[in-house]
Design an enzyme around this catalytic site. Structure first.
Site, PDB file in Angstrom:
ATOM      1  N   CYS A 163      -2.197  -2.734 -16.946  1.00 21.15           N
ATOM      2  CA  CYS A 163      -2.756  -3.939 -16.344  1.00 21.15           C
ATOM      3  C   CYS A 163      -3.003  -3.673 -14.867  1.00 21.15           C
ATOM      4  CB  CYS A 163      -1.798  -5.120 -16.501  1.00 21.15           C
ATOM      5  SG  CYS A 163      -1.473  -5.612 -18.208  1.00 21.15           S
ATOM      6  N   SER A 218       1.157  10.833 -25.315  1.00 24.58           N
ATOM      7  CA  SER A 218       0.722  12.213 -25.122  1.00 24.58           C
ATOM      8  C   SER A 218       1.930  13.062 -24.764  1.00 24.58           C
ATOM      9  CB  SER A 218      -0.344  12.306 -24.021  1.00 24.58           C
ATOM     10  OG  SER A 218       0.263  12.206 -22.742  1.00 24.58           O
ATOM     11  N   GLY A 219       1.716  14.364 -24.723  1.00 26.17           N
ATOM     12  CA  GLY A 219       2.785  15.271 -24.340  1.00 26.17           C
ATOM     13  C   GLY A 219       2.875  15.493 -22.850  1.00 26.17           C
ATOM     14  N   ARG A 252      -5.378  -8.316 -17.264  1.00 30.34           N
ATOM     15  CA  ARG A 252      -4.499  -8.117 -18.406  1.00 30.34           C
ATOM     16  C   ARG A 252      -5.048  -7.164 -19.459  1.00 30.34           C
ATOM     17  NH1 ARG A 252      -2.409 -12.615 -22.858  1.00 30.34           N
ATOM     18  NH2 ARG A 252      -0.563 -11.441 -23.533  1.00 30.34           N
TER      19      ARG A 252
END
Length: 482
Positions: free
Chosen positions: A2, A380-381, A53
């Protein structure tokens, strides 16, 4: 993500808040919050809070922001997600608190009512928020311990020429620039840090009149302006404590502890009222996350970024990613990026990048692809290499620093050594290694809490660099054979 924003005219001599400026700052961040917008203005015209938002938890209007407490004494604008909000809510309900929504935002309001700033010790998540306490007539800014969520503000006591008794804050530097009232004189530390490291080191930005709230810090703004940011959680302290108090047990104990921590983290990241996807690169980190995520709910979406120039070469990760996705039963998509795509979107990419970074191109394209796939939340890594010292360079840095430590016994050699060694080191290695060796005698160890370090010559704290692999060392120091 946001976008949060606000303006606080804390000084009695400051002009009232310009509503058009608030909206300019807020709406510059429309891409951060495409699902809605909100604003709140105090009756005296001294304070305004804005919000863009992206609905993740309680996507109904009851979760809209800025959000007020039932008695109207507290108002919050919040960016992020509190993963343990359900547990916190149950605790608060047992104390008699009554909730009007299912959002984690409202949990923050009630938790502050119960504990004040002590609430920050209870939060598990990624967050940046601003909370107005009408009783104290003060504004609280806070940012999560890892600094995952950004928060920038205009300092009130640094000689900034355009503060005029007013503090402004936002999730983006460029949003504050869009408001037109930030001091844009260049900040040398921010520029030097970018050219050394490829990113701008906090708390600096490229501008003298804009600062980042440091990770794990909170900041009160009252009638006298902004106080100094106060830490409530320092990762360097946690790592130093772990290194000084290594865990006992076997290799199996260490692996079990790591596995439990990873599973717990992934489970926490699946706390959402919308589907959670994964960026699958075919590497170990993202493959592990995807495999463990498959146990949560419906088949996850996975997304791989492929590059046309790498097709048919060992550098093309997409075929292996597709095999992994098929084996794990995910709903998979591979998005091809061409050189022409970068050229066509270069200006748009740079405009979207808030602070400059040399590592933002992949993020731009994979996030764009996620949006087209309807994925609003993705894991994600990222960060796994730093935490687990996956690349040799992460393990080499502390070794180099330790090798250079004997020179610290002769501080007088420091200046001469830097002048003689730095030009050669830069030619044969990266500025990071060169700076580490050249500055080794000024390093002050893992207890350093100053960024930039007040004794080192570089823009970053070497303790933070040398501590990158401490979590695993702390777990396995007495378990693994030397």
């Amino acid at each position: 993500m946001c976008g949060i924003a606000g303006i606080y005219a804390y000084s009695a001599s400051a002009p009232s808040v310009d509503r058009a400026e608030v909206r300019s700052i807020r709406d510059h961040m429309a891409s951060r919050g495409p699902d809605g917008q909100g604003e709140w203005f105090s009756d005296d015209g001294r304070l305004a809070l804005g919000h863009r938002r992206l609905a993740i938890i309680d996507v109904s209007e009851r979760g809209a922001q800025p959000m007020q407490s039932a008695d109207g004494q507290l108002v919050i604008t919040f960016n992020g997600e509190i993963y343990n909000y359900r547990e916190l809510r149950r605790q608060l309900e047992r104390l008699g608190h009554v909730f009007r929504s299912d959002s984690d935002t409202e949990v923050l309001l009630h938790l502050y009512q119960a504990k004040g700033t002590g609430m920050l010790q209870d939060l598990r998540g990624m967050y940046a928020f601003a909370l107005w306490d009408a009783h104290k007539q003060a504004l609280l800014l806070a940012r999560d311990p890892f600094g995952i969520k950004p928060l920038y503000y205009t300092p009130t006591h640094t000689g900034a020429t355009r503060s005029n008794g007013t503090l402004r804050f936002a999730s983006q530097v460029k949003a504050l620039l869009a408001g037109g009232h930030a001091d844009t004189a260049p900040e040398p530390a921010g520029h030097a840090g970018f050219f050394l490291w490829g990113s701008v080191p906090a708390p600096f930005t490229l501008y003298r009149g804009i600062r980042a709230l440091p990770a794990g810090h909170c900041l009160w703004v009252g009638a006298q302006g902004a106080a100094e940011p106060q830490p409530f959680s320092r990762i360097t302290d946690i790592l130093a404590h772990a290194a000084a108090n290594p865990a006992q047990g076997s290799v199996g104990d260490a692996l079990d502890a790591i596995g439990a921590a990873v599973r717990s983290s992934i489970a926490a990241h699946h706390v959402a009222d919308v589907p959670v996807g994964m960026f699958l690169s075919a590497g170990i980190d993202s493959a592990l996350i995807t495999a463990l995520s498959s146990a949560h709910g419906e088949r996850p979406h996975t997304l791989t970024l492929a590059f046309a120039e790498y097709v048919g070469t060992p550098n093309d990760e997409s075929p292996l990613a597709e095999q992994l996705a098929a084996q794990l039963g995910t709903r998979h998509a591979a998005v091809m990026v061409r050189k022409e795509d970068f050229i066509e979107q270069r200006e748009q990419l740079l405009a979207a990048m808030d602070q400059p970074s040399i590592d933002g191109v992949n993020t731009w394209f994979v996030s764009q692809a996620a949006t087209l796939q309807g994925i609003n939340v993705a894991l994600s890594g990222l960060g796994g290499d730093e935490l687990f010292a996956s690349y040799p360079s992460f393990a080499d840095l502390p070794r180099i620093r330790n090798l250079a430590r004997p020179f610290s016994r002769w501080p007088g050699l420091s200046k001469g050594r830097r002048q003689l060694s730095l030009p050669l080191l830069i030619r044969i290695t990266s500025p990071k290694y060169a700076g580490l060796v050249a500055s080794s005698s000024n390093s002050c160890g893992t207890r350093c809490r100053h960024i930039p370090c007040r004794t080192a010559t570089s823009a970053l704290c070497w303790a933070g660099v040398s501590g990158l692999n401490l979590p695993i060392r702390a777990l396995t120091a007495r378990a693994l054979p030397t």
